[in-house]
Design an enzyme around this catalytic site. Structure first.
Site, PDB file in Angstrom:
ATOM      1  N   GLU A 193      -8.477  -9.229 -10.722  1.00 57.07           N
ATOM      2  CA  GLU A 193      -8.756 -10.357  -9.824  1.00 57.07           C
ATOM      3  C   GLU A 193      -8.472 -11.711 -10.472  1.00 57.07           C
ATOM      4  O   GLU A 193      -8.025 -12.645  -9.818  1.00 57.07           O
ATOM      5  CB  GLU A 193     -10.215 -10.317  -9.345  1.00 57.07           C
ATOM      6  CG  GLU A 193     -10.525  -9.226  -8.330  1.00 57.07           C
ATOM      7  CD  GLU A 193     -10.959  -7.911  -8.961  1.00 57.07           C
ATOM      8  OE1 GLU A 193     -10.750  -7.716 -10.180  1.00 57.07           O
ATOM      9  OE2 GLU A 193     -11.499  -7.069  -8.222  1.00 57.07           O
TER      10      GLU A 193
ATOM     11  N   GLY B 212     -10.782  -4.025  -5.948  1.00 53.70           N
ATOM     12  CA  GLY B 212     -11.675  -3.298  -5.058  1.00 53.70           C
ATOM     13  C   GLY B 212     -11.454  -1.792  -5.092  1.00 53.70           C
ATOM     14  O   GLY B 212     -12.373  -1.028  -4.794  1.00 53.70           O
TER      15      GLY B 212
ATOM     16  N   GLU C 104     -13.451  -0.653  -7.907  1.00 53.29           N
ATOM     17  CA  GLU C 104     -14.856  -0.817  -7.524  1.00 53.29           C
ATOM     18  C   GLU C 104     -15.303   0.262  -6.546  1.00 53.29           C
ATOM     19  O   GLU C 104     -16.421   0.774  -6.633  1.00 53.29           O
ATOM     20  CB  GLU C 104     -15.051  -2.215  -6.920  1.00 53.29           C
ATOM     21  CG  GLU C 104     -14.834  -3.304  -7.967  1.00 53.29           C
ATOM     22  CD  GLU C 104     -14.770  -4.699  -7.357  1.00 53.29           C
ATOM     23  OE1 GLU C 104     -13.863  -4.958  -6.541  1.00 53.29           O
ATOM     24  OE2 GLU C 104     -15.629  -5.527  -7.685  1.00 53.29           O
TER      25      GLU C 104
ATOM     26  N   ALA D  39      -8.800  -5.158  -2.805  1.00 51.58           N
ATOM     27  CA  ALA D  39      -9.090  -5.786  -1.519  1.00 51.58           C
ATOM     28  C   ALA D  39      -7.784  -6.374  -0.990  1.00 51.58           C
ATOM     29  O   ALA D  39      -6.845  -6.613  -1.755  1.00 51.58           O
ATOM     30  CB  ALA D  39     -10.134  -6.873  -1.699  1.00 51.58           C
TER      31      ALA D  39
HETATM   32  N1  CAA Z   1      -3.560  -6.589  -0.834  1.00 53.32           N
HETATM   33  C1  CAA Z   1      -2.616  -6.672   0.125  1.00 53.32           C
HETATM   34  N2  CAA Z   1      -1.426  -6.050   0.032  1.00 53.32           N
HETATM   35  C2  CAA Z   1      -1.185  -5.338  -1.090  1.00 53.32           C
HETATM   36  C3  CAA Z   1      -2.114  -5.241  -2.122  1.00 53.32           C
HETATM   37  C4  CAA Z   1      -3.373  -5.889  -1.957  1.00 53.32           C
HETATM   38  N3  CAA Z   1      -4.339  -5.817  -2.880  1.00 53.32           N
HETATM   39  N4  CAA Z   1      -1.588  -4.473  -3.111  1.00 53.32           N
HETATM   40  C5  CAA Z   1      -0.371  -4.119  -2.693  1.00 53.32           C
HETATM   41  N5  CAA Z   1      -0.106  -4.633  -1.478  1.00 53.32           N
HETATM   42  C6  CAA Z   1       1.119  -4.505  -0.677  1.00 53.32           C
HETATM   43  C7  CAA Z   1       2.228  -5.358  -1.243  1.00 53.32           C
HETATM   44  O1  CAA Z   1       2.082  -6.686  -0.809  1.00 53.32           O
HETATM   45  C8  CAA Z   1       3.424  -4.672  -0.692  1.00 53.32           C
HETATM   46  O2  CAA Z   1       3.585  -5.038   0.659  1.00 53.32           O
HETATM   47  P1  CAA Z   1       5.009  -5.655   1.156  1.00 53.32           P
HETATM   48  O3  CAA Z   1       5.963  -4.526   0.969  1.00 53.32           O
HETATM   49  O4  CAA Z   1       4.733  -5.984   2.577  1.00 53.32           O
HETATM   50  O5  CAA Z   1       5.292  -6.806   0.259  1.00 53.32           O
HETATM   51  C9  CAA Z   1       3.027  -3.192  -0.687  1.00 53.32           C
HETATM   52  O6  CAA Z   1       1.608  -3.187  -0.764  1.00 53.32           O
HETATM   53  C10 CAA Z   1       3.558  -2.450  -1.895  1.00 53.32           C
HETATM   54  O7  CAA Z   1       3.161  -3.145  -3.058  1.00 53.32           O
HETATM   55  P2  CAA Z   1       4.202  -3.580  -4.208  1.00 53.32           P
HETATM   56  O8  CAA Z   1       5.553  -3.808  -3.634  1.00 53.32           O
HETATM   57  O9  CAA Z   1       3.588  -4.714  -4.971  1.00 53.32           O
HETATM   58  O10 CAA Z   1       4.220  -2.244  -5.075  1.00 53.32           O
HETATM   59  P3  CAA Z   1       4.524  -2.114  -6.647  1.00 53.32           P
HETATM   60  O11 CAA Z   1       4.597  -0.660  -6.913  1.00 53.32           O
HETATM   61  O12 CAA Z   1       5.645  -3.000  -7.042  1.00 53.32           O
HETATM   62  O13 CAA Z   1       3.202  -2.717  -7.368  1.00 53.32           O
HETATM   63  C11 CAA Z   1       0.839  -2.980  -7.723  1.00 53.32           C
HETATM   64  C12 CAA Z   1       1.973  -2.063  -7.251  1.00 53.32           C
HETATM   65  C13 CAA Z   1       0.959  -3.223  -9.233  1.00 53.32           C
HETATM   66  C14 CAA Z   1      -0.481  -2.264  -7.444  1.00 53.32           C
HETATM   67  C15 CAA Z   1       0.906  -4.318  -6.980  1.00 53.32           C
HETATM   68  O14 CAA Z   1       1.003  -4.063  -5.585  1.00 53.32           O
HETATM   69  C16 CAA Z   1      -0.286  -5.206  -7.186  1.00 53.32           C
HETATM   70  O15 CAA Z   1      -0.408  -5.852  -8.229  1.00 53.32           O
HETATM   71  N6  CAA Z   1      -1.225  -5.293  -6.203  1.00 53.32           N
HETATM   72  C17 CAA Z   1      -2.362  -6.165  -6.251  1.00 53.32           C
HETATM   73  C18 CAA Z   1      -3.407  -5.648  -7.230  1.00 53.32           C
HETATM   74  C19 CAA Z   1      -4.590  -6.598  -7.264  1.00 53.32           C
HETATM   75  O16 CAA Z   1      -4.474  -7.742  -7.672  1.00 53.32           O
HETATM   76  N7  CAA Z   1      -5.764  -6.135  -6.800  1.00 53.32           N
HETATM   77  C20 CAA Z   1      -6.949  -6.935  -6.753  1.00 53.32           C
HETATM   78  C21 CAA Z   1      -7.077  -7.542  -5.379  1.00 53.32           C
HETATM   79  S1  CAA Z   1      -8.436  -8.707  -5.261  1.00 53.32           S
HETATM   80  C22 CAA Z   1      -9.817  -7.764  -5.136  1.00 53.32           C
HETATM   81  O17 CAA Z   1      -9.757  -6.565  -5.134  1.00 53.32           O
HETATM   82  C23 CAA Z   1     -11.126  -8.502  -5.047  1.00 53.32           C
HETATM   83  C24 CAA Z   1     -12.322  -7.630  -5.212  1.00 53.32           C
HETATM   84  O18 CAA Z   1     -12.972  -7.595  -6.219  1.00 53.32           O
HETATM   85  C25 CAA Z   1     -12.766  -6.775  -4.151  1.00 53.32           C
END
Ligand code: CAA
Length: 258
Positions: free
Chosen positions: A132, A109, A112, A66
């Site tokens: 999360e 998400g 999911e 998400a």
């Molecule tokens: N939401 C918003 N933006 C996101 C995102 C997310 N979940 N995941 C990645 N992005 C964005 C980053 O912020 C980044 O944007 P900027 O360049 O503007 O900073 C861009 O996508 C590229 O991401 P990274 O630079 O982080 O890429 P990476 O290859 O270094 O890392 C990754 C990849 C490990 C997937 C890392 O992006 C990450 O950890 N993302 C979040 C994963 C996460 O925590 N997901 C759970 C979200 S909460 C949820 O999903 C609740 C639910 O149950 C529905």
């Protein structure tokens, strides 16, 4: 067709393809993307010309969760009054069979969303997780429930409590994905699977989906009873006569979806 900004859609024969397309955010599921995916899936579902729907992302990310930036400032009341994520339930209610083709990150998400689909294919690069907890939240699109049903308590608890991810091989061993496909063949293979499903009798495929889905909702006795009623019901279809006649006559069935 609707003008989508965060997804691309196409139709080939009876197979529909929905491609998540927010590369700048690794396909993070913001409100717009959620509404577009659900709208596209429901439109395809309503169209009797659709026999199966494939949902995929990019080689790098199916979806990285998400949208954290969108959620960060929100309050409990904001989330409650908007019933945040409730629209995803409508994807689960789509009657047409769905296939998730997962490459790269399928986190939060994203994992999911993949689990909301009926068939889950992964490439070798797929990574699944519910991280999360590392953000101070918990899954909100069914991850704690569907992951637990898919891989059991031991792995689901560890993943939801520590954020540990699973690679494709572990996901296959654990039963989260049906098969691993080489990355360059993933979309083609998912479309081939979808075409196979779409070549079956549409109402009978819907009933098969409904019957398997029921296994997650009820007791064994009730589930078997439900299956039995649907099994009897397929004898009301023309396609049952066609399918069995084609077998006896040693020819390919020509289903009319009636
Ligand atoms: N939401 C918003 N933006 C996101 C995102 C997310 N979940 N995941 C990645 N992005 C964005 C980053 O912020 C980044 O944007 P900027 O360049 O503007 O900073 C861009 O996508 C590229 O991401 P990274 O630079 O982080 O890429 P990476 O290859 O270094 O890392 C990754 C990849 C490990 C997937 C890392 O992006 C990450 O950890 N993302 C979040 C994963 C996460 O925590 N997901 C759970 C979200 S909460 C949820 O999903 C609740 C639910 O149950 C529905």
């Amino acid at each position: 067709a609707a003008a989508y900004e965060t997804i691309r859609t196409e139709r080939t024969g009876r197979t529909a393809l929905i491609t998540l397309d927010r590369p700048e955010a690794l396909n993070a599921l913001n409100l717009r993307l959620m509404n577009e995916v659900v709208d596209a899936a429901e439109s395809f579902d309503r169209d009797p010309g659709t026999g199966c729907i494939v949902i995929t992302g990019s080689p790098r990310a199916f979806a990285a969760g998400a949208d954290i930036k969108e959620m960060r400032p929100r309050s409990y009341m904001d989330m409650y009054l908007d019933d945040w994520f409730a629209a995803w339930d409508r994807l689960g209610a789509v009657r047409t069979p769905t296939v998730a083709a997962v490459s790269g990150h399928a986190l939060g998400g994203g994992c999911e969303l993949a689990m909301l689909c009926d068939i889950l294919l992964a490439s070798e690069t797929a990574v699944f997780g519910q991280p999360e907890i590392k953000l101070g939240v918990i899954p909100g699109i069914g991850g704690s429930q569907r992951l637990t049903r898919a891989v059991g308590k031991a792995k689901a608890m560890e993943m939801c409590l520590t954020g540990r991810t699973m690679d494709a091989a572990e996901a296959e061993r654990a039963g989260l994905v049906s098969r691993i496909v080489p990355g360059e063949e993933l979309t083609a293979e998912a479309l081939a699977v979808a075409e196979t499903v779409a070549g079956m009798s549409a109402p009978v495929a819907m009933m098969a989906k409904e019957a398997v889905g029921r296994a997650f909702e009820t007791t064994l006795t009730e589930g078997v009873r439900f299956e039995r009623r649907l099994f009897h019901a397929v004898f009301a279809t023309e396609d049952q006569k066609e399918g069995m006649s084609a077998f006896v006559e040693k020819r390919t069935p020509d289903f009319t979806n009636r």
